[in-house]
Motif scaffolding. Sequence first.
Motif, PDB file in Angstrom:
ATOM      1  N   GLU A 145      39.467  39.749  25.754  1.00  0.00           N
ATOM      2  CA  GLU A 145      38.761  38.483  25.975  1.00  0.00           C
ATOM      3  C   GLU A 145      37.416  38.714  26.669  1.00  0.00           C
ATOM      4  O   GLU A 145      36.414  38.067  26.333  1.00  0.00           O
ATOM      5  CB  GLU A 145      39.620  37.547  26.828  1.00  0.00           C
ATOM      6  N   ALA A 146      37.393  39.633  27.617  1.00  0.00           N
ATOM      7  CA  ALA A 146      36.173  39.861  28.399  1.00  0.00           C
ATOM      8  C   ALA A 146      35.111  40.601  27.600  1.00  0.00           C
ATOM      9  O   ALA A 146      33.909  40.347  27.763  1.00  0.00           O
ATOM     10  CB  ALA A 146      36.509  40.642  29.667  1.00  0.00           C
ATOM     11  N   SER A 147      35.518  41.513  26.733  1.00  0.00           N
ATOM     12  CA  SER A 147      34.556  42.384  26.055  1.00  0.00           C
ATOM     13  C   SER A 147      33.502  41.620  25.259  1.00  0.00           C
ATOM     14  O   SER A 147      32.303  41.878  25.427  1.00  0.00           O
ATOM     15  CB  SER A 147      35.294  43.390  25.171  1.00  0.00           C
ATOM     16  N   PRO A 148      33.867  40.664  24.391  1.00  0.00           N
ATOM     17  CA  PRO A 148      32.808  39.944  23.667  1.00  0.00           C
ATOM     18  C   PRO A 148      31.964  39.058  24.566  1.00  0.00           C
ATOM     19  O   PRO A 148      30.787  38.821  24.276  1.00  0.00           O
ATOM     20  CB  PRO A 148      33.590  39.121  22.636  1.00  0.00           C
ATOM     21  N   LEU A 149      32.523  38.575  25.674  1.00  0.00           N
ATOM     22  CA  LEU A 149      31.726  37.784  26.616  1.00  0.00           C
ATOM     23  C   LEU A 149      30.608  38.623  27.221  1.00  0.00           C
ATOM     24  O   LEU A 149      29.496  38.145  27.429  1.00  0.00           O
ATOM     25  CB  LEU A 149      32.618  37.237  27.731  1.00  0.00           C
ATOM     26  N   LEU A 150      30.921  39.897  27.502  1.00  0.00           N
ATOM     27  CA  LEU A 150      29.970  40.774  28.175  1.00  0.00           C
ATOM     28  C   LEU A 150      29.084  41.553  27.213  1.00  0.00           C
ATOM     29  O   LEU A 150      28.122  42.203  27.649  1.00  0.00           O
ATOM     30  CB  LEU A 150      30.721  41.757  29.079  1.00  0.00           C
ATOM     31  N   ALA A 151      29.379  41.495  25.929  1.00  0.00           N
ATOM     32  CA  ALA A 151      28.623  42.268  24.936  1.00  0.00           C
ATOM     33  C   ALA A 151      27.117  42.020  25.003  1.00  0.00           C
ATOM     34  O   ALA A 151      26.331  42.960  24.789  1.00  0.00           O
ATOM     35  CB  ALA A 151      29.151  41.986  23.536  1.00  0.00           C
ATOM     36  N   PRO A 152      26.630  40.785  25.286  1.00  0.00           N
ATOM     37  CA  PRO A 152      25.179  40.577  25.340  1.00  0.00           C
ATOM     38  C   PRO A 152      24.471  41.346  26.456  1.00  0.00           C
ATOM     39  O   PRO A 152      23.245  41.388  26.485  1.00  0.00           O
ATOM     40  CB  PRO A 152      25.049  39.060  25.566  1.00  0.00           C
ATOM     41  N   LEU A 153      25.226  41.953  27.351  1.00  0.00           N
ATOM     42  CA  LEU A 153      24.610  42.635  28.493  1.00  0.00           C
ATOM     43  C   LEU A 153      24.197  44.064  28.192  1.00  0.00           C
ATOM     44  O   LEU A 153      23.441  44.654  28.975  1.00  0.00           O
ATOM     45  CB  LEU A 153      25.584  42.657  29.677  1.00  0.00           C
ATOM     46  N   GLY A 154      24.695  44.641  27.101  1.00  0.00           N
ATOM     47  CA  GLY A 154      24.417  46.055  26.960  1.00  0.00           C
ATOM     48  C   GLY A 154      24.561  46.622  25.582  1.00  0.00           C
ATOM     49  O   GLY A 154      24.796  45.908  24.603  1.00  0.00           O
ATOM     50  N   ARG A 155      24.425  47.915  25.550  1.00  0.00           N
ATOM     51  CA  ARG A 155      24.480  48.636  24.287  1.00  0.00           C
ATOM     52  C   ARG A 155      25.907  48.888  23.850  1.00  0.00           C
ATOM     53  O   ARG A 155      26.164  49.095  22.661  1.00  0.00           O
ATOM     54  CB  ARG A 155      23.714  49.947  24.385  1.00  0.00           C
ATOM     55  N   GLN A 156      26.872  48.896  24.802  1.00  0.00           N
ATOM     56  CA  GLN A 156      28.252  49.168  24.433  1.00  0.00           C
ATOM     57  C   GLN A 156      29.197  48.716  25.542  1.00  0.00           C
ATOM     58  O   GLN A 156      28.897  48.831  26.724  1.00  0.00           O
ATOM     59  CB  GLN A 156      28.445  50.670  24.170  1.00  0.00           C
ATOM     60  N   CYS A 157      30.350  48.189  25.127  1.00  0.00           N
ATOM     61  CA  CYS A 157      31.454  47.907  26.036  1.00  0.00           C
ATOM     62  C   CYS A 157      32.581  48.885  25.701  1.00  0.00           C
ATOM     63  O   CYS A 157      32.990  48.975  24.538  1.00  0.00           O
ATOM     64  CB  CYS A 157      31.948  46.469  25.888  1.00  0.00           C
ATOM     65  N   ILE A 158      33.084  49.603  26.702  1.00  0.00           N
ATOM     66  CA  ILE A 158      34.070  50.646  26.471  1.00  0.00           C
ATOM     67  C   ILE A 158      35.318  50.347  27.294  1.00  0.00           C
ATOM     68  O   ILE A 158      35.265  50.259  28.528  1.00  0.00           O
ATOM     69  CB  ILE A 158      33.509  52.028  26.850  1.00  0.00           C
ATOM     70  N   ALA A 159      36.441  50.168  26.613  1.00  0.00           N
ATOM     71  CA  ALA A 159      37.719  49.951  27.281  1.00  0.00           C
ATOM     72  C   ALA A 159      38.239  51.276  27.812  1.00  0.00           C
ATOM     73  O   ALA A 159      38.287  52.274  27.088  1.00  0.00           O
ATOM     74  CB  ALA A 159      38.721  49.328  26.316  1.00  0.00           C
ATOM     75  N   CYS A 160      38.628  51.282  29.088  1.00  0.00           N
ATOM     76  CA  CYS A 160      39.017  52.529  29.755  1.00  0.00           C
ATOM     77  C   CYS A 160      40.501  52.595  30.096  1.00  0.00           C
ATOM     78  O   CYS A 160      40.967  53.635  30.571  1.00  0.00           O
ATOM     79  CB  CYS A 160      38.202  52.703  31.032  1.00  0.00           C
ATOM     80  N   GLY A 161      41.233  51.493  29.904  1.00  0.00           N
ATOM     81  CA  GLY A 161      42.650  51.504  30.233  1.00  0.00           C
ATOM     82  C   GLY A 161      42.977  50.451  31.278  1.00  0.00           C
ATOM     83  O   GLY A 161      42.339  49.400  31.357  1.00  0.00           O
ATOM     84  N   GLN A 162      43.977  50.742  32.087  1.00  0.00           N
ATOM     85  CA  GLN A 162      44.417  49.817  33.114  1.00  0.00           C
ATOM     86  C   GLN A 162      43.582  49.995  34.386  1.00  0.00           C
ATOM     87  O   GLN A 162      43.035  51.070  34.650  1.00  0.00           O
ATOM     88  CB  GLN A 162      45.897  50.065  33.446  1.00  0.00           C
ATOM     89  N   VAL A 163      43.498  48.932  35.175  1.00  0.00           N
ATOM     90  CA  VAL A 163      42.861  49.003  36.499  1.00  0.00           C
ATOM     91  C   VAL A 163      43.543  50.119  37.308  1.00  0.00           C
ATOM     92  O   VAL A 163      44.774  50.199  37.317  1.00  0.00           O
ATOM     93  CB  VAL A 163      43.006  47.649  37.226  1.00  0.00           C
ATOM     94  N   PRO A 164      42.792  51.029  37.933  1.00  0.00           N
ATOM     95  CA  PRO A 164      41.351  51.053  38.173  1.00  0.00           C
ATOM     96  C   PRO A 164      40.608  52.089  37.326  1.00  0.00           C
ATOM     97  O   PRO A 164      39.677  52.738  37.833  1.00  0.00           O
ATOM     98  CB  PRO A 164      41.283  51.414  39.653  1.00  0.00           C
ATOM     99  N   ALA A 165      40.987  52.245  36.079  1.00  0.00           N
ATOM    100  CA  ALA A 165      40.418  53.314  35.245  1.00  0.00           C
ATOM    101  C   ALA A 165      38.917  53.155  35.041  1.00  0.00           C
ATOM    102  O   ALA A 165      38.186  54.150  34.946  1.00  0.00           O
ATOM    103  CB  ALA A 165      41.127  53.352  33.894  1.00  0.00           C
ATOM    104  N   ALA A 166      38.417  51.917  34.948  1.00  0.00           N
ATOM    105  CA  ALA A 166      36.986  51.718  34.721  1.00  0.00           C
ATOM    106  C   ALA A 166      36.173  52.150  35.942  1.00  0.00           C
ATOM    107  O   ALA A 166      35.096  52.742  35.810  1.00  0.00           O
ATOM    108  CB  ALA A 166      36.692  50.263  34.370  1.00  0.00           C
ATOM    109  N   LEU A 167      36.681  51.853  37.131  1.00  0.00           N
ATOM    110  CA  LEU A 167      35.947  52.264  38.328  1.00  0.00           C
ATOM    111  C   LEU A 167      35.990  53.767  38.518  1.00  0.00           C
ATOM    112  O   LEU A 167      35.002  54.371  38.961  1.00  0.00           O
ATOM    113  CB  LEU A 167      36.498  51.536  39.555  1.00  0.00           C
ATOM    114  N   ARG A 168      37.081  54.393  38.164  1.00  0.00           N
ATOM    115  CA  ARG A 168      37.109  55.857  38.229  1.00  0.00           C
ATOM    116  C   ARG A 168      36.108  56.447  37.233  1.00  0.00           C
ATOM    117  O   ARG A 168      35.435  57.439  37.534  1.00  0.00           O
ATOM    118  CB  ARG A 168      38.522  56.359  37.962  1.00  0.00           C
TER     119      ARG A 168
END
Length: 294
Positions: A145-168
Motif C-alpha cells: 500500500e505504501a509503495s505506490p504512495l511514495l513512488a512520486p518521491l524517487g527513482r525506485q522503491c525497494i522492499a527490504c522485508g520486515q521491520v527493521p530491515a529497511a533501516l538496517r
Amino acid sequence: MPLGFIGLGVMGTPMAGHLARAGHVVPGWSRSGRNHEAARIAGVQPVTQLQDVFSACRTLVLMLANDEAIDSVLGRNTATFPARVHGRLVINMGTSSAAYSQALDEQIRAAGGRYVEAPVSGSRVQAESAQLVVMLAGEDADVAEASPLLAPLGRQCIACGQVPAALRMKLAVNLYLITLVTALGEAVHFAEHHGIALARFAEVLNAGPMASEVSRIKLDKMIRGDFAVQASITDVLKNSGLVAGAAREAGMHAPLIDASDALFARAQQMGLGGLDMAAVLQAIRGRPPATGGA
C-alpha cells in the motif's frame, strides 16, 4: 483520501510537494512553520494545528529529525498515542536505530495501527528532483500500500522485508556514503598539500571510473568552498553515530565509520553543524571555513 505529511523541513517540504503534484491532497504540519509558505507554493496545505492532520488523514507520512520528534508527534507513551495511531497507516521516512523502529512498530500495532519504515537514500538535491531511493519494511500488505504512495518521491522503491530491515539497509548505505565523502575530503587535502591544481584533480576524478553523482557534487562544493547545506554536518553526525553503534551491537570491527564519526564530531565541535557534510574537509584541514564559505 488526504495524505498527511508531518515534518516540512529541508527534505520534507519538497517531498510533500511531489506528493501533492501527484494528485494527493496533502495537509502538512511542522513544528517551526518555517517552510509553510514554500510548502503552500508546492501544493501542500499547511496547517497550524497538528491535530488537524490526524483528524483529516488515515495515512500519515513522517519526515522528522529524530526519535524525540516522532515520539512527541505521535504522543508516544502518553494517553493520546492510541487515538493517534489506531486505524492509521504510519509511514516513517526518518532515520533512527533499528531497535527504536522495531519498538515503535510493535507499539503501533498493539494500538490497532499499521507501520511501515521507509528511510531514503539521498539528500536535499535528490528530494527536490524526486530522485530519492526509498527503502521499505513492514507487513507485505502495508508495504504494498505504501509503495505506490511514495513512488512520486524517487527513482525506485525497494522492499527490504520486515521491520527493521529497511533501516538496517539505510545504515549500510550510509556507511558507504559517509566514508566516501570523508575520503574525498582527505583526497582534496592531500592534493592541496602536494600543490595539485584542484580543478585539474576534479577533471581527472570526474572522468574516471570512481566518479559518482555524490562525488561530483561534493567535490565541487569542497573546491569552491560552498558549504550551503544539502545534508548537514549535524544530521550526518547523527547517522554516523547510528552506523557506528549498530556495528558495535553486531560485534563487528568498523574502522572507517569510526574514523569518519570522529571527524564529523570534530566538525560539529568547530561550530560547523549547520553546514553541508562537505565541510568535513574543514575538520580534516583543522580550521573553520572562510566567512563566505556557507
